[in-house]
Design a protein around this motif. Sequence first.
Motif, mmCIF file in Angstrom:
data_model
loop_
_atom_site.group_PDB
_atom_site.id
_atom_site.type_symbol
_atom_site.label_atom_id
_atom_site.label_comp_id
_atom_site.label_asym_id
_atom_site.label_seq_id
_atom_site.Cartn_x
_atom_site.Cartn_y
_atom_site.Cartn_z
ATOM 1 N N LYS A 1 0.564 2.343 -26.554
ATOM 2 C CA LYS A 1 0.544 3.820 -26.642
ATOM 3 C C LYS A 1 0.756 4.489 -25.282
ATOM 4 O O LYS A 1 1.234 5.613 -25.215
ATOM 5 N N LYS A 2 0.420 3.770 -24.210
ATOM 6 C CA LYS A 2 0.613 4.371 -22.884
ATOM 7 C C LYS A 2 2.085 4.259 -22.464
ATOM 8 O O LYS A 2 2.872 3.578 -23.118
ATOM 9 N N SER A 3 2.394 4.879 -21.328
ATOM 10 C CA SER A 3 3.785 4.845 -20.861
ATOM 11 C C SER A 3 4.047 3.629 -19.975
ATOM 12 O O SER A 3 5.100 3.524 -19.361
ATOM 13 N N HIS A 4 3.066 2.752 -19.856
ATOM 14 C CA HIS A 4 3.243 1.553 -19.031
ATOM 15 C C HIS A 4 2.524 0.382 -19.683
ATOM 16 O O HIS A 4 1.627 0.571 -20.511
ATOM 17 N N ILE A 5 2.906 -0.818 -19.257
ATOM 18 C CA ILE A 5 2.235 -2.032 -19.759
ATOM 19 C C ILE A 5 0.989 -2.340 -18.928
ATOM 20 O O ILE A 5 0.800 -1.764 -17.864
ATOM 21 N N GLY A 6 0.141 -3.232 -19.433
ATOM 22 C CA GLY A 6 -0.941 -3.779 -18.597
ATOM 23 C C GLY A 6 -2.345 -3.328 -18.951
ATOM 24 O O GLY A 6 -3.309 -3.923 -18.482
ATOM 25 N N GLY A 7 -2.465 -2.242 -19.710
ATOM 26 C CA GLY A 7 -3.817 -1.758 -20.031
ATOM 27 C C GLY A 7 -4.595 -1.479 -18.756
ATOM 28 O O GLY A 7 -4.040 -0.947 -17.777
ATOM 29 N N ASN A 8 -5.845 -1.898 -18.732
ATOM 30 C CA ASN A 8 -6.722 -1.562 -17.607
ATOM 31 C C ASN A 8 -6.384 -2.278 -16.310
ATOM 32 O O ASN A 8 -6.887 -1.904 -15.252
ATOM 33 N N ILE A 9 -5.559 -3.321 -16.380
ATOM 34 C CA ILE A 9 -5.281 -4.004 -15.114
ATOM 35 C C ILE A 9 -4.011 -3.472 -14.435
ATOM 36 O O ILE A 9 -3.580 -3.994 -13.409
ATOM 37 N N VAL B 1 -2.182 0.279 -6.030
ATOM 38 C CA VAL B 1 -3.313 1.092 -6.482
ATOM 39 C C VAL B 1 -3.777 0.590 -7.847
ATOM 40 O O VAL B 1 -2.973 0.479 -8.780
ATOM 41 N N HIS B 2 -5.057 0.269 -7.932
ATOM 42 C CA HIS B 2 -5.659 -0.159 -9.213
ATOM 43 C C HIS B 2 -5.901 1.129 -10.016
ATOM 44 O O HIS B 2 -6.870 1.838 -9.777
ATOM 45 N N MET B 3 -5.009 1.408 -10.956
ATOM 46 C CA MET B 3 -5.013 2.728 -11.590
ATOM 47 C C MET B 3 -6.217 2.946 -12.510
ATOM 48 O O MET B 3 -6.560 4.072 -12.831
ATOM 49 N N TYR B 4 -6.839 1.864 -12.953
ATOM 50 C CA TYR B 4 -8.020 2.009 -13.828
ATOM 51 C C TYR B 4 -9.230 1.307 -13.216
ATOM 52 O O TYR B 4 -9.937 0.546 -13.881
ATOM 53 N N GLY B 5 -9.467 1.567 -11.947
ATOM 54 C CA GLY B 5 -10.674 1.038 -11.313
ATOM 55 C C GLY B 5 -10.450 -0.333 -10.686
ATOM 56 O O GLY B 5 -9.504 -1.050 -11.022
ATOM 57 N N ALA B 6 -11.368 -0.673 -9.778
ATOM 58 C CA ALA B 6 -11.256 -1.917 -9.003
ATOM 59 C C ALA B 6 -11.209 -3.123 -9.918
ATOM 60 O O ALA B 6 -12.084 -3.287 -10.772
ATOM 61 N N HIS B 7 -10.227 -3.976 -9.735
ATOM 62 C CA HIS B 7 -10.145 -5.213 -10.513
ATOM 63 C C HIS B 7 -10.080 -6.410 -9.572
ATOM 64 O O HIS B 7 -9.101 -6.597 -8.858
ATOM 65 N N ILE B 8 -11.127 -7.198 -9.590
ATOM 66 C CA ILE B 8 -11.184 -8.404 -8.763
ATOM 67 C C ILE B 8 -11.216 -9.585 -9.710
ATOM 68 O O ILE B 8 -12.087 -9.666 -10.582
ATOM 69 N N PHE B 9 -10.265 -10.472 -9.558
ATOM 70 C CA PHE B 9 -10.235 -11.629 -10.452
ATOM 71 C C PHE B 9 -11.213 -12.669 -9.942
ATOM 72 O O PHE B 9 -11.175 -13.057 -8.785
ATOM 73 N N HIS B 10 -12.108 -13.111 -10.799
ATOM 74 C CA HIS B 10 -13.049 -14.166 -10.403
ATOM 75 C C HIS B 10 -13.385 -14.986 -11.631
ATOM 76 O O HIS B 10 -13.487 -14.459 -12.736
ATOM 77 N N THR B 11 -13.523 -16.283 -11.430
ATOM 78 C CA THR B 11 -13.830 -17.135 -12.579
ATOM 79 C C THR B 11 -14.466 -18.444 -12.132
ATOM 80 O O THR B 11 -14.287 -18.862 -10.984
ATOM 81 N N SER B 12 -15.206 -19.036 -13.052
ATOM 82 C CA SER B 12 -15.720 -20.374 -12.777
ATOM 83 C C SER B 12 -14.897 -21.398 -13.561
ATOM 84 O O SER B 12 -15.162 -22.588 -13.488
ATOM 85 N N MET B 13 -13.896 -20.906 -14.307
ATOM 86 C CA MET B 13 -13.127 -21.823 -15.159
ATOM 87 C C MET B 13 -11.824 -22.209 -14.450
ATOM 88 O O MET B 13 -10.915 -21.380 -14.329
ATOM 89 N N LYS B 14 -11.754 -23.448 -14.012
ATOM 90 C CA LYS B 14 -10.574 -23.873 -13.239
ATOM 91 C C LYS B 14 -9.293 -23.727 -14.067
ATOM 92 O O LYS B 14 -8.252 -23.337 -13.551
ATOM 93 N N ASN B 15 -9.396 -24.039 -15.384
ATOM 94 C CA ASN B 15 -8.185 -23.938 -16.214
ATOM 95 C C ASN B 15 -7.670 -22.494 -16.278
ATOM 96 O O ASN B 15 -6.464 -22.252 -16.278
#
Length: 372
Positions: free
Chosen positions: A31-39, A49-63
């Motif tokens: 529905k938006k004019s761009h792809i990606g949603g919140n990221i 610029v993170h258009m929908y708030g700070a996004h830091i990728f972090h995980t404990s899952m190596k896969n």
Amino acid sequence: MKYLVVGSGLFGSTFAYEAAKRGHNVTVIEKKSHIGGNIYTKNIDGINVHMYGAHIFHTSMKNIWDYVNQFAEFNNYINSPIANYNGEIYNLPFNMNTFNKLWGVKTPKEAQNKIDEQRKSLNLPTTPTNLEEQALSLAGTDIYNKLIKGYTEKQWGRKASELPSFIIRRLPFRFTYNNNYFNDPYQGIPIGGYTQIIEKMLKSDLISVELNTDFFDYKDKYLNSGYDKIIFTGMIDQFFNYKLGELEYRSLRFETEEMDVDNYQGNAVVNYTDSKTPYTRVIEHKHFEFGSGEDNKTIVTREYPQNWDRTKEPYYPINNKKNRELYKKYVNLANSEAKNVIFGGRLGQYRYYNMDQTIMAALNLVSHEFSN
Ligand code: FAD
Ligand code: UDP
């Protein structure tokens, strides 16, 4: 098979990528004019610029870390936010630097004693039943009053005593001098922004993407267009026209400002933890990529929490008892009335998913869907 994916966020795009890889046709509507949603990130003056708030990728899952690294190279950014409480500056998450600044204590034992002393007088239950009890029993009164209560009540628009305790357990609480906001072994920011990840996921001859297209404007058409399955990543209550009632969400308003200075706040994320400042966080985007972009230019975004209504974007599900019960009723309705629709992602599953959990949920769906 022919799939319709509603929403080009991380869930829908991961599914579309995996389905196309297996030779299936996918139409993605957004529905938006761009792809990606919140990221979604946008390059402005060389700053992502993170258009929908700070996004830091972090995980404990190596896969999952290996999976996302197919689509972008990540830098070694470590999130270490600063808290500003009425002008007093503290390190986050709660750690020995925070305790030292608050009380002058220097050793873990001294810090523990201070917290025990504050907890003693409170008469807390052995098992915390809400966020306030959880925070007080972890951290004592000073930390709760200066760094948690104001921020939490602004962020969620309700009393900390009316919120589930798991929300505060997202944050580490440790007796070491370690300012890393996360405990996960893998962390970073994609060099060049997040949007490239979604672009690469959706780049296939078998995937077509239609922007500015709201599912609800053509619901009957889509339900009767011969798609074998619909992957719906919007709001599950909206899908059913809210017929069992509205689920509650928390919305945000982002105010972004470009400034002619090189370095505005010296850190990517500064939290305002008092109750009077109307915003919760100020992000200075260039620091996610260690000062990228033009000299003497910076871009900051203030994040104002606001009540959700049907005219606003639903950023956070509010996972209290009432909403969890209503959500379950929608799942039952989906099982009986929408058999060829799969509800996925943060809104479809009404879950407080981080990005790694979103990818994992999409990959679980992929394994389930294509197991034969
Ligand atoms: P979304 O990104 O919401 O995508 C859903 C898409 O569907 C949207 O593009 C929407 O426009 C579209 N859509 C909805 N309804 C319709 C419709 N009717 N018709 C057509 N399209 C529709 N995670 C982390 O790991 N680290 C972080 O630091 C972090 N920070 C965050 C900060 C904020 C402020 C927020 C809100 C979230 C944060 N997250 C973070 C979580 C992260 O954003 C999510 O895990 C992820 O983006 C969820 O992807 P999704 O596809 O489920 O949802
Ligand atoms: N929180 C807080 N003070 C802070 C930062 C976070 O009390 O300075 C609490 C608040 O309740 C928030 C929760 O911890 O909603 C989780 O924080 P996180 O940074 O994970 O929130 P998100 O990035 O998902 O908005």
